[in-house]
Design a protein around this motif. Structure first.
Motif, PDB file in Angstrom:
ATOM      1  N   PHE A 171       0.860  -1.177   0.000  1.00 62.68           N
ATOM      2  CA  PHE A 171       0.000   0.000   0.000  1.00 62.68           C
ATOM      3  C   PHE A 171       0.895   1.225   0.000  1.00 62.68           C
ATOM      4  O   PHE A 171       1.868   1.292   0.750  1.00 62.68           O
ATOM      5  N   ASN A 172       0.554   2.209  -0.831  1.00 63.72           N
ATOM      6  CA  ASN A 172       1.387   3.394  -0.924  1.00 63.72           C
ATOM      7  C   ASN A 172       0.525   4.592  -1.293  1.00 63.72           C
ATOM      8  O   ASN A 172      -0.664   4.453  -1.570  1.00 63.72           O
ATOM      9  N   PHE A 173       1.163   5.775  -1.300  1.00 65.57           N
ATOM     10  CA  PHE A 173       0.470   7.014  -1.634  1.00 65.57           C
ATOM     11  C   PHE A 173       1.048   7.601  -2.919  1.00 65.57           C
ATOM     12  O   PHE A 173       2.191   7.334  -3.295  1.00 65.57           O
ATOM     13  N   ALA A 174       0.229   8.399  -3.591  1.00 61.34           N
ATOM     14  CA  ALA A 174       0.669   9.053  -4.820  1.00 61.34           C
ATOM     15  C   ALA A 174       0.054  10.444  -4.891  1.00 61.34           C
ATOM     16  O   ALA A 174      -0.968  10.735  -4.248  1.00 61.34           O
ATOM     17  N   VAL A 175       0.692  11.302  -5.675  1.00 61.31           N
ATOM     18  CA  VAL A 175       0.154  12.631  -5.973  1.00 61.31           C
ATOM     19  C   VAL A 175      -0.298  12.632  -7.429  1.00 61.31           C
ATOM     20  O   VAL A 175       0.529  12.646  -8.340  1.00 61.31           O
ATOM     21  N   ARG A 198       0.639   9.853 -11.922  1.00 61.31           N
ATOM     22  CA  ARG A 198       0.666   9.611 -10.487  1.00 61.31           C
ATOM     23  C   ARG A 198       2.124   9.534 -10.048  1.00 61.31           C
ATOM     24  O   ARG A 198       2.839   8.611 -10.442  1.00 61.31           O
ATOM     25  N   ARG A 199       2.550  10.474  -9.252  1.00 61.66           N
ATOM     26  CA  ARG A 199       3.902  10.459  -8.703  1.00 61.66           C
ATOM     27  C   ARG A 199       3.830   9.658  -7.406  1.00 61.66           C
ATOM     28  O   ARG A 199       3.243  10.112  -6.418  1.00 61.66           O
ATOM     29  N   THR A 200       4.402   8.461  -7.384  1.00 61.19           N
ATOM     30  CA  THR A 200       4.292   7.608  -6.207  1.00 61.19           C
ATOM     31  C   THR A 200       5.448   7.846  -5.240  1.00 61.19           C
ATOM     32  O   THR A 200       6.410   8.560  -5.552  1.00 61.19           O
ATOM     33  N   TYR A 201       5.353   7.211  -4.078  1.00 61.28           N
ATOM     34  CA  TYR A 201       6.401   7.295  -3.070  1.00 61.28           C
ATOM     35  C   TYR A 201       7.006   5.924  -2.806  1.00 61.28           C
ATOM     36  O   TYR A 201       7.408   5.603  -1.692  1.00 61.28           O
TER      37      TYR A 201
END
Length: 277
Positions: A171-175, A198-201
């Motif tokens: 699970f991760n976040f993106a902008v 989507r720029r992910t982390y």
């Protein structure tokens, strides 16, 4: 910082709201979209390459005719393969992957023109969006015999399960950010064309990030996923300790497509005549 963001958002809403806009305050739309996904990372460096189909559902709340919030769900798949690269080093590395993507995003959307679904006076507008999303991914690769796919994260192909390491999170976040255009088709039905990155982390969408681990640390059936190079650099037939990926850059993915939007009708009552379009 939060106070500044809220202040800017408040000013934007105030500037975008006038007497005529009151009729569109709080109007809602439901959308169903089809499109494609692709990713950018170690196993693909070209836009609109290795694209796969995807689906998107959205629920949009229009604050004014210029701005709104979009809550969306996206479902798709990303993939990449060194065999498709025109770089010799990549082709020799010989890795590949696929991963299903499920995302939930909250987007802030800004129309360039005034737009209102079902209103002939405001029939279309380009728009831009940005926001925050959470997503789940799970990279897989084929076994050498091509018989089935294996999940790569539990294997820890770069030694994450050894020497005090830990597996990367699925699970991760993106902008997310992008552009589009929305157009009225018939009453209460519109179509939207969009594209966005989507720029992910995370650098592990493709399970490739740092250096080769020692294959001797792994069970025999897992070694094929650790080092698949055609011509290993070391005399012992491995690449242990050498570069496998580039952990200085995070992975990205894109969603491009079209969406049909349906206006959610308000219940009519006898008092506020200004609710009508």
């Amino acid at each position: 910082m939060l106070n500044r963001v809220l202040l800017i958002l408040g000013i934007t809403i105030s500037l975008g709201t006038n007497a005529q806009d009151l009729r569109s305050l709080g109007s809602k739309e439901f959308g169903v979209g089809l499109g494609n996904f692709y990713y950018l990372g170690e196993l693909n460096q070209e836009h609109f390459n290795a694209i796969t189909p995807g689906l998107q559902l959205s629920y949009r709340i229009n604050i004014t005719r210029r701005i709104g919030f979009n809550f969306n769900l996206g479902f798709g798949e990303i993939e990449g393969a060194d065999s498709l690269s025109n770089i010799d080093w990549n082709r020799n590395r010989n890795l590949h992957f696929r991963s299903k993507i499920q995302e939930f995003g909250v987007l802030f959307e800004i129309n360039y023109f005034e737009y209102q679904l079902g209103n002939k006076k405001f029939p279309f507008s380009p728009y831009l969006y940005f926001g925050l999303s959470a997503f789940h991914f799970n990279p897989q690769a084929l076994t050498d015999d091509g018989a089935n796919y294996r999940d790569l994260q539990p294997i820890g192909t770069e030694g994450q399960n050894f020497e005090g390491g830990s597996p990367y999170k699925l699970f991760n976040f993106a902008v997310p950010f992008g552009v589009g255009i929305r157009v009225n088709v018939v009453k209460n039905l519109g179509i939207t064309l969009f594209t966005g990155m989507r720029r992910t982390y995370t650098d592990y969408l493709d399970d490739v990030s740092s250096v080769y681990s020692n294959p001797d640390f792994f069970a025999e059936e897992d070694r094929q996923f650790v080092d698949r190079s055609i011509d290993p650099a070391r005399e012992d037939g491995t690449n242990t300790g050498l570069e496998r990926g580039n952990n200085r850059n995070k992975d990205w993915y894109n969603h491009t497509g079209f969406m049909l939007s349906f206006k959610i009708q308000k219940k009519r009552n006898m008092c506020p005549a200004w609710y009508a379009n």
